[in-house]
Design an enzyme around this catalytic site. Sequence first.
Site, PDB file in Angstrom:
ATOM      1  N   GLU A  59       0.596  -1.183  -0.010  1.00  0.00           N
ATOM      2  CA  GLU A  59      -0.089   0.057   0.134  1.00  0.00           C
ATOM      3  C   GLU A  59       0.926   1.269   0.097  1.00  0.00           C
ATOM      4  O   GLU A  59       0.456   2.469  -0.649  1.00  0.00           O
ATOM      5  CB  GLU A  59      -0.820  -0.009   1.234  1.00  0.00           C
ATOM      6  CG  GLU A  59      -2.079  -0.952   1.178  1.00  0.00           C
ATOM      7  CD  GLU A  59      -1.747  -2.509   1.271  1.00  0.00           C
ATOM      8  OE1 GLU A  59      -0.656  -2.598   1.764  1.00  0.00           O
ATOM      9  OE2 GLU A  59      -2.760  -3.211   1.243  1.00  0.00           O
ATOM     10  N   HIS A 129     -11.116  -4.444   9.973  1.00  0.00           N
ATOM     11  CA  HIS A 129     -11.725  -4.519   8.732  1.00  0.00           C
ATOM     12  C   HIS A 129     -13.091  -3.749   8.804  1.00  0.00           C
ATOM     13  O   HIS A 129     -13.613  -3.765   7.499  1.00  0.00           O
ATOM     14  CB  HIS A 129     -12.093  -5.894   8.042  1.00  0.00           C
ATOM     15  CG  HIS A 129     -10.711  -6.730   7.606  1.00  0.00           C
ATOM     16  ND1 HIS A 129      -9.740  -6.996   8.515  1.00  0.00           N
ATOM     17  CD2 HIS A 129     -10.219  -6.564   6.323  1.00  0.00           C
ATOM     18  CE1 HIS A 129      -8.983  -7.490   7.549  1.00  0.00           C
ATOM     19  NE2 HIS A 129      -9.152  -7.416   6.429  1.00  0.00           N
TER      20      HIS A 129
END
Length: 343
Positions: A59, A129
Amino acid sequence: MRQIKYSQALSEGIVQAMERDPSIFMTGIAVDYPSGIFGSTVEATRRFPKRVFDAPAMENALTGIAVAAAAAGKRPIIVHPRNDFMFLAFDNMINLAAKWRYMYGGNAGQAPIVVRAVIGKGWGQGASHSQSLQAPLAHFPGLSVVMPAFPRDAKGLMLSALRHTGPVVVLEHRALYDTTGDVPEEPILTPLGKAAVVREGKDITIVATSFMAVEALHAAEELAKEGMEAEIVDLRSIRPLDEETVLRSVKKTGRLIVADTSWELCGVASEIAALAAEKGFEYLKAPVRRIAMANCPAPVSQPLEKAFYPTATTIAKAAMSMMGKFTGHFGNIDREDTFKGPY
């Protein structure tokens, strides 16, 4: 006007922008999968196979590469299937992309990157998440942060983001992808930094972000049956923040509830409450009420999830209480969540 899904509106906005601007490309985990990030990248992958491609789980490096590409004249779209993954990219997002124009005085190009990121909820996705990162992201000058709640704005804000000269984070709530609404076929932009009054009212203002704007509208329908007219303000943009629209509504109603998809402490709900206290105190007839997630990490257990997330019922009961009305008879008005996951 035709009605299409939120995911289709996003897709249409991206495709129209890519047709207009050949410098746009899109990458990220699973963007070229058949599922296509809830269907939102399928058409772009079909139409522009060389400009839509998968990326490994790297990322921060990916963000740095995107900034370099943007400085060289490209317009990258980075997609994170969950916005929690962006924590790994904060270095290059905040210390590079957000500060690029300022540090180089505009002499090293711009950094027009768009970062799409999904807010998870339910399905037992748990603490890592299910977070909603608008508050930490909006804290930093140089980043624009938007949270489209309705299909029209999903398309319109994406189109605006892909014409903006700086980095824009588009936070998309996973509960919204199958919702439908009126969306024009033409590429009509929704301006960054502008909230929308999505329901007029005179008794109480409910300022909401993302999916909570949908919940607020549902709550308002039920409140109307009790003789209460709630005005719903969909914030749409977290940075820039539309103070004027919020304060105008608070002046009109004298009461304010803020419903956000994240936590209270140091969050967007607290920022709006502070705005009302600092610049609209003389309008308030009652203390501001914040509605946000429970003050703990997201649980995995389904019964605990129901207690963790605020809903339309939470908003409606808070509004009734603020108006001094009895809430004991007010039953559960929440709609069933049929999400099966994962992407």
